[in-house]
Every structure is written in structure tokens, then in C-alpha cells.
Design a protein around this motif. Structure first.
Motif, PDB file in Angstrom:
ATOM      1  N   PRO A   1       0.802  -1.224   0.000  1.00 52.69           N
ATOM      2  CA  PRO A   1       0.000   0.000   0.000  1.00 52.69           C
ATOM      3  C   PRO A   1       0.838   1.278   0.000  1.00 52.69           C
ATOM      4  N   LEU A   2       1.986   1.280   0.682  1.00 50.46           N
ATOM      5  CA  LEU A   2       2.851   2.461   0.665  1.00 50.46           C
ATOM      6  C   LEU A   2       3.415   2.689  -0.731  1.00 50.46           C
ATOM      7  N   ILE A   3       3.830   1.610  -1.374  1.00 50.81           N
ATOM      8  CA  ILE A   3       4.324   1.731  -2.751  1.00 50.81           C
ATOM      9  C   ILE A   3       3.221   2.262  -3.666  1.00 50.81           C
ATOM     10  N   ASP A   4       2.027   1.682  -3.549  1.00 48.65           N
ATOM     11  CA  ASP A   4       0.914   2.103  -4.411  1.00 48.65           C
ATOM     12  C   ASP A   4       0.576   3.584  -4.205  1.00 48.65           C
ATOM     13  N   PHE A   5       0.637   4.030  -2.957  1.00 44.55           N
ATOM     14  CA  PHE A   5       0.336   5.425  -2.629  1.00 44.55           C
ATOM     15  C   PHE A   5       1.261   6.366  -3.397  1.00 44.55           C
ATOM     16  N   HIS A   6       2.547   6.102  -3.357  1.00 42.08           N
ATOM     17  CA  HIS A   6       3.500   7.007  -4.009  1.00 42.08           C
ATOM     18  C   HIS A   6       3.510   6.846  -5.524  1.00 42.08           C
ATOM     19  N   VAL A   7       3.264   5.647  -6.008  1.00 41.17           N
ATOM     20  CA  VAL A   7       3.152   5.462  -7.456  1.00 41.17           C
ATOM     21  C   VAL A   7       1.964   6.253  -7.999  1.00 41.17           C
ATOM     22  N   GLU A   8       0.850   6.259  -7.274  1.00 48.22           N
ATOM     23  CA  GLU A   8      -0.318   7.012  -7.728  1.00 48.22           C
ATOM     24  C   GLU A   8       0.003   8.494  -7.857  1.00 48.22           C
ATOM     25  N   HIS A   9       0.761   9.035  -6.917  1.00 51.82           N
ATOM     26  CA  HIS A   9       1.122  10.448  -7.002  1.00 51.82           C
ATOM     27  C   HIS A   9       2.146  10.697  -8.109  1.00 51.82           C
ATOM     28  N   ALA A  10       3.059   9.751  -8.314  1.00 54.01           N
ATOM     29  CA  ALA A  10       4.004   9.884  -9.417  1.00 54.01           C
ATOM     30  C   ALA A  10       3.273   9.899 -10.749  1.00 54.01           C
ATOM     31  N   GLN A  11       2.310   9.015 -10.899  1.00 53.23           N
ATOM     32  CA  GLN A  11       1.532   8.972 -12.140  1.00 53.23           C
ATOM     33  C   GLN A  11       0.660  10.212 -12.304  1.00 53.23           C
ATOM     34  N   GLY A  12       0.355  10.881 -11.183  1.00 56.70           N
ATOM     35  CA  GLY A  12      -0.500  12.060 -11.218  1.00 56.70           C
ATOM     36  C   GLY A  12       0.174  13.322 -11.680  1.00 56.70           C
ATOM     37  N   GLY A  13       1.506  13.279 -11.895  1.00 60.55           N
ATOM     38  CA  GLY A  13       2.166  14.410 -12.521  1.00 60.55           C
ATOM     39  C   GLY A  13       3.229  15.128 -11.722  1.00 60.55           C
TER      40      GLY A  13
ATOM     41  N   PRO B   1      15.413  -3.802   1.278  1.00 58.60           N
ATOM     42  CA  PRO B   1      14.732  -4.372   0.101  1.00 58.60           C
ATOM     43  C   PRO B   1      13.415  -3.662  -0.225  1.00 58.60           C
ATOM     44  N   GLY B   2      12.628  -3.365   0.794  1.00 57.41           N
ATOM     45  CA  GLY B   2      11.366  -2.672   0.557  1.00 57.41           C
ATOM     46  C   GLY B   2      11.558  -1.264   0.047  1.00 57.41           C
ATOM     47  N   LEU B   3      12.541  -0.569   0.582  1.00 56.75           N
ATOM     48  CA  LEU B   3      12.813   0.789   0.121  1.00 56.75           C
ATOM     49  C   LEU B   3      13.243   0.784  -1.345  1.00 56.75           C
ATOM     50  N   ARG B   4      14.021  -0.205  -1.726  1.00 56.87           N
ATOM     51  CA  ARG B   4      14.432  -0.303  -3.130  1.00 56.87           C
ATOM     52  C   ARG B   4      13.235  -0.599  -4.032  1.00 56.87           C
ATOM     53  N   ARG B   5      12.312  -1.454  -3.607  1.00 55.16           N
ATOM     54  CA  ARG B   5      11.109  -1.708  -4.406  1.00 55.16           C
ATOM     55  C   ARG B   5      10.298  -0.424  -4.562  1.00 55.16           C
ATOM     56  N   LEU B   6      10.246   0.359  -3.491  1.00 57.86           N
ATOM     57  CA  LEU B   6       9.501   1.620  -3.516  1.00 57.86           C
ATOM     58  C   LEU B   6      10.120   2.603  -4.502  1.00 57.86           C
ATOM     59  N   THR B   7      11.417   2.817  -4.419  1.00 55.02           N
ATOM     60  CA  THR B   7      12.051   3.793  -5.311  1.00 55.02           C
ATOM     61  C   THR B   7      12.002   3.332  -6.762  1.00 55.02           C
ATOM     62  N   ASP B   8      12.184   2.035  -7.002  1.00 57.75           N
ATOM     63  CA  ASP B   8      12.101   1.529  -8.375  1.00 57.75           C
ATOM     64  C   ASP B   8      10.707   1.760  -8.957  1.00 57.75           C
ATOM     65  N   ALA B   9       9.676   1.525  -8.143  1.00 51.91           N
ATOM     66  CA  ALA B   9       8.303   1.674  -8.630  1.00 51.91           C
ATOM     67  C   ALA B   9       7.991   3.128  -8.967  1.00 51.91           C
ATOM     68  N   VAL B  10       8.446   4.058  -8.141  1.00 51.76           N
ATOM     69  CA  VAL B  10       8.204   5.481  -8.405  1.00 51.76           C
ATOM     70  C   VAL B  10       8.966   5.931  -9.642  1.00 51.76           C
ATOM     71  N   HIS B  11      10.205   5.481  -9.784  1.00 54.87           N
ATOM     72  CA  HIS B  11      10.967   5.833 -10.985  1.00 54.87           C
ATOM     73  C   HIS B  11      10.285   5.294 -12.237  1.00 54.87           C
TER      74      HIS B  11
ATOM     75  N   ARG C   1      -6.568  14.597  -1.944  1.00 52.78           N
ATOM     76  CA  ARG C   1      -7.919  14.626  -2.525  1.00 52.78           C
ATOM     77  C   ARG C   1      -7.896  14.196  -3.981  1.00 52.78           C
ATOM     78  N   GLU C   2      -6.905  14.658  -4.733  1.00 52.94           N
ATOM     79  CA  GLU C   2      -6.827  14.368  -6.165  1.00 52.94           C
ATOM     80  C   GLU C   2      -5.371  14.106  -6.551  1.00 52.94           C
ATOM     81  N   PRO C   3      -4.931  12.863  -6.493  1.00 50.04           N
ATOM     82  CA  PRO C   3      -3.531  12.567  -6.835  1.00 50.04           C
ATOM     83  C   PRO C   3      -3.142  12.966  -8.250  1.00 50.04           C
ATOM     84  N   ASP C   4      -4.129  13.119  -9.142  1.00 50.73           N
ATOM     85  CA  ASP C   4      -3.830  13.495 -10.531  1.00 50.73           C
ATOM     86  C   ASP C   4      -4.006  14.990 -10.780  1.00 50.73           C
ATOM     87  N   LEU C   5      -4.054  15.780  -9.711  1.00 46.94           N
ATOM     88  CA  LEU C   5      -4.337  17.206  -9.864  1.00 46.94           C
ATOM     89  C   LEU C   5      -3.294  17.915 -10.727  1.00 46.94           C
ATOM     90  N   ILE C   6      -2.035  17.543 -10.597  1.00 46.75           N
ATOM     91  CA  ILE C   6      -0.987  18.212 -11.385  1.00 46.75           C
ATOM     92  C   ILE C   6      -1.224  17.983 -12.879  1.00 46.75           C
TER      93      ILE C   6
END
Length: 413
Positions: free
Chosen positions: A42-54, A84-94, A353-358
Motif C-alpha cells: 500500500p505504501l508503494i501504491d500510494f507514491h506510485v499514484e502520485h508519481a503517475q498524477g504528474g 529491500p522494501g525501500l528499493r522496491r519503492l524507489t524503483d516503482a516510483v521511478h 484529494r486528487e492525486p492526478d491534480l498536477i
């Protein structure tokens, strides 16, 4: 003389060694999605959603440099097991097209020892009314250990793929509490004069830069004022910002305000969700929040760009790149920030409120945020930070929820 060139908010920018695709940053909003100090999906998904939002960069909050630097028992602590988890997180956001920053720091007196199972420390011994216990003064060994731990955190951030770190010098966490004359009554080289009270913060920044070299962008989040009588104030913040610039340790400043320990709502502005906090709790805590909540969670009016005017005083005192935080929800405020000499903006609640606002603002500059600043998102930090206007099943009170509520610790947004 030619006129000043005002950058477009969506133009690329260089932050230290880091290339950013635009000038928007997802601010650190404590997610409470780690478990036992480790990254979860869920933490990875949270930050990926914001990365995809702009956004150009998303910020992971809050990653403690030591076990006693947490505010609750689930927070990420920089250690081998977390890598290991931190690396999965950064890779997913990149992979999602954004850079990623880690907010690092030590909670000091904001640590709820009951929830973390560790010893809280402060600049000076004092009785903490939130925790109903005496908090001891940091010793010299504590100071040396914590300074070194910030450097270790920076090294691990590099090893796990982070592009930047945000060093937390705000909200009366440890370094900020040393800056505060209200909380710091020491008579050694870390107390008394402003120069002495700033010594820990400056040493921490030097340690982070020494560890990171030019491999990491370094941001620092600095209080402009604590929002309490006798606390750290704007004139002192201007001087500390100048000292920070002189160290050469920092690539950008992000100004903030308020005290998670003494006046948490001073940063957020908008509604104070006392009833919602109470509703999450069991008795007798529920009744206690209803009775005393208005004295702890004071209400301040919201308006767009509410930290801008004070931040401009810092802007006039330093040449460092600066990030505007506080009430950035639309293109008008973004453009004003650029015109006033800020290089970046940081956004918190509006992106919850809106991860895709950007993306939507870039497509249509007239887009307005749907965030109504009711601050009910604050109550979700105990079960996983989200906007309550977006329907989702919520968990009931847990033992950790109640520990967090007792302390009313509200990390940065």
C-alpha cells in the motif's frame, strides 16, 4: 536591465544533482502505511499514484534515523531490514516517471514512548502534558549518536535509490525543539544564544552532506515560527536560514510552521476535526478529546498560499532555491510563487484529494482543487492517510490508534 525571467511551473529544473521534470513536489504527508518499520505494497501504491498524477517528485514521510526517533511504532527506521522494501519503492516510483525523496529526522520530544517502546528526549527536561510523563534531556552521547545517524540515513537513501532527502528541522521534532527558546533551556554549547540553539541543526545538515556528497539532493524543512508564545520566531528563522546557506549543505529550503508538540493546527489552517478524532476513540479517551480538543487543536482560517508572506521574508534573506508550502492548490498560486522567486511548490492535502491534480492543472490551467480543507484527512493517519471525501472502508480503533490519539501527533502536511 532586462526583466526578470519567471520560470513556468511545468518547466524542467535542476535541484542539486537532480533533474526534475517540473517544479511540483508531493509534500511529506505521514502515510502510516509501513508496518513494523518496513515498506508495504500500500505504501508503494500510494507514491506510485502520485508519481503517475504528474508531480516531479514525491516525498516519503516520515523515515526515522533511529528507533527512538519515531513518533509511532510502525514508522520506517533506516536499517538493513528495510533496504529491500525501500528499493522496491524507489524503483516503482521511478518506473512511474517521478523522482522520490525521503523525509529524515528524529522526533525527539514528539516521540510517544508508549507507542514506540523507546525513550523520548528533548533539549531540556520537561513534563509533557500530552504524554503525561517527564521527558529527559538529551545527553552528549545522544547528540553525537543522532548526528551520525542522519549521515547513515543519507548513505542508505543513496543505496536504496532515493534521489533526495528532506531533513526535518520543523514542528518541534528534535532539531526544531533545540531551536526553540521555549523548549531549550540548556546552559551548554547547545543552549542559550540562537547560534548555540542552531548548532544541532547545522551539525545534522553537515553530516548529511558529508555522507551524500553530490549523489543526493538535500532539502531542509525549517520552521518559521512554532505558533506558541516564547517559541522560535520568524526573525530567528531568517538568521538560521542564512547560516544554513553558508554551510553549503543544502540544495533547497522548504519553510513550514507550527508544533506537533504544542500547536499542531498552526501549520494546517482550515477546520479542526475534533469530533472526527473523538469518534475514532474508545471511552474514556473519546470524552477527553471532546472536552479538551479545542484547546489543543486550535482552528486557524485557511486561504490560498497562507505561508507565502512569511516565506517571502526568508526568500529576501537567502539566495538558496526555495519550495513554497502551504495552501498551494491551483495554477494561480503556483504562478505567484514562481513570480515571487520560489523555484518549486509542495502540495499535500490537495493531492490527497486528487492525486492526478498536477496532470489536470497542466492540461487546463483553470482547474480548481476539490479539497475543502476540512482536515478530516488528519484523523486517517492512524489507519492509513487518505481523503475522507473519497469513499473507502476504514478500520476501527486499535491500541496503536489510541496511543497516537493520546499524543495528538500530527506530522507534516
Amino acid at each position: 536591465m532586462p526583466g526578470k525571467v519567471i520560470p513556468d511551473i511545468f518547466s524542467p529544473s535542476k535541484l542539486g544533482p537532480l533533474e526534475l521534470k517540473n517544479r511540483t513536489i508531493k509534500a511529506a504527508t505521514y502515510e502510516n502505511m509501513a508496518r513494523e518499520g518496513l515498506v508495504t505494497q500500500p505504501l508503494i501504491d500510494f507514491h506510485v499514484e502520485h508519481a503517475q498524477g504528474g508531480v516531479a517528485m514525491t516525498t516519503v514521510a516520515y523515515c526515522a534515523v533511529a528507533p527512538d526517533g519515531r513518533t509511532d511504532g510502525n514508522q520506517i527506521v533506516w536499517r538493513d531490514a528495510a533496504e529491500p522494501g525501500l528499493r522496491r519503492l524507489t524503483d516503482a516510483v521511478h518506473d512511474a516517471g517521478a523522482a522520490i525523496s525521503a523525509q529524515i529526522g528524529h522526533s525527539g520530544p514528539v516521540n510517544n514512548a508508549q507507542a514506540t517502546g523507546t525513550r523520548a528526549i528533548a533539549p531540556s527536561r520537561h513534563f509533557n502534558k500530552q504524554f503525561m510523563r517527564v521527558v529527559g534531556a538529551a545527553g552528549r552521547d545522544d547528540i553525537e549518536r543522532i548526528v551520525a545517524a542522519h549521515g547513515d540515513a543519507a548513505r542508505m537513501a543513496i543505496e536504496t535509490g532515493f534521489d533526495a532527502v528532506e531533513v526535518h528541522l520543523g514542528h518541534n521534532y528534535l532539531a526544531s525543539s533545540f531551536l526553540s527558546p521555549k523548549l531549550n533551556r540548556r546552559d551548554d554549547e547547545y543552549g542559550g544564544s540562537l547560534q548555540n540553539r542552531a548548532r544541532l541543526a547545522l551539525r545534522i545538515l553537515d553530516a548529511v552532506r558529508d555522507a551524500a556528497g553530490d549523489r543526493l539532493a538535500i532539502i531542509t524543512k525549517l520552521n518559521m515560527d512554532d505558533g506558541v508564545p516564547g517559541g522560535f520566531w520568524l526573525d530567528e528563522a531568517c538568521q538560521v536560514a542564512q547560516w544554513i546557506e553558508q554551510t553549503g549543505a543544502v540544495d533547497a529550503l522548504e519553510m513550514t510552521a507550527g508544533s506537533s508538540l504544542l500547536n499542531p493546527m498552526y501549520l494546517f489552517k482550515g477546520d479542526s476535526p475534533i469530533a472526527e478524532f473523538a469518534a475514532m476513540m474508545k471511552e474514556p479517551i473519546r470524552t477527553g478529546i471532546k472536552l479538551v480538543g479545542k484547546h489543543v487543536l486550535r482552528e486557524y482560517p485557511y486561504y490560498d498560499g497562507y505561508l507565502l508572506e512569511d516565506s517571502l521574508q526568508i526568500r529576501s534573506a537567502v539566495n538558496l532555491p526555495m519550495i513554497l508550502l502551504g495552501g498551494v492548490t491551483n495554477r494561480t498560486t503556483m504562478d505567484r510563487a514562481m513570480a515571487e522567486g520560489f523555484q518549486y511548490v509542495a502540495m499535500g492535502r490537495a493531492l490527497l484529494r486528487e492525486p492526478d491534480l498536477i496532470n489536470r492543472i497542466q492540461a487546463d490551467s483553470s482547474t480548481r482543487s476539490l479539497c475543502n480543507h476540512n482536515n478530516k484527512c488528519m484523523t486517517t493517519i492512524f489507519t492509513g492517510t487518505r481523503c475522507v471525501l473519497i469513499p473507502e472502508d476504514t478500520a476501527g480503533p486499535t491500541e496503536e490508534t489510541e496511543h497516537a490519539a493520546i499524543s495528538l501527533v500530527l506530522p507534516t502536511r
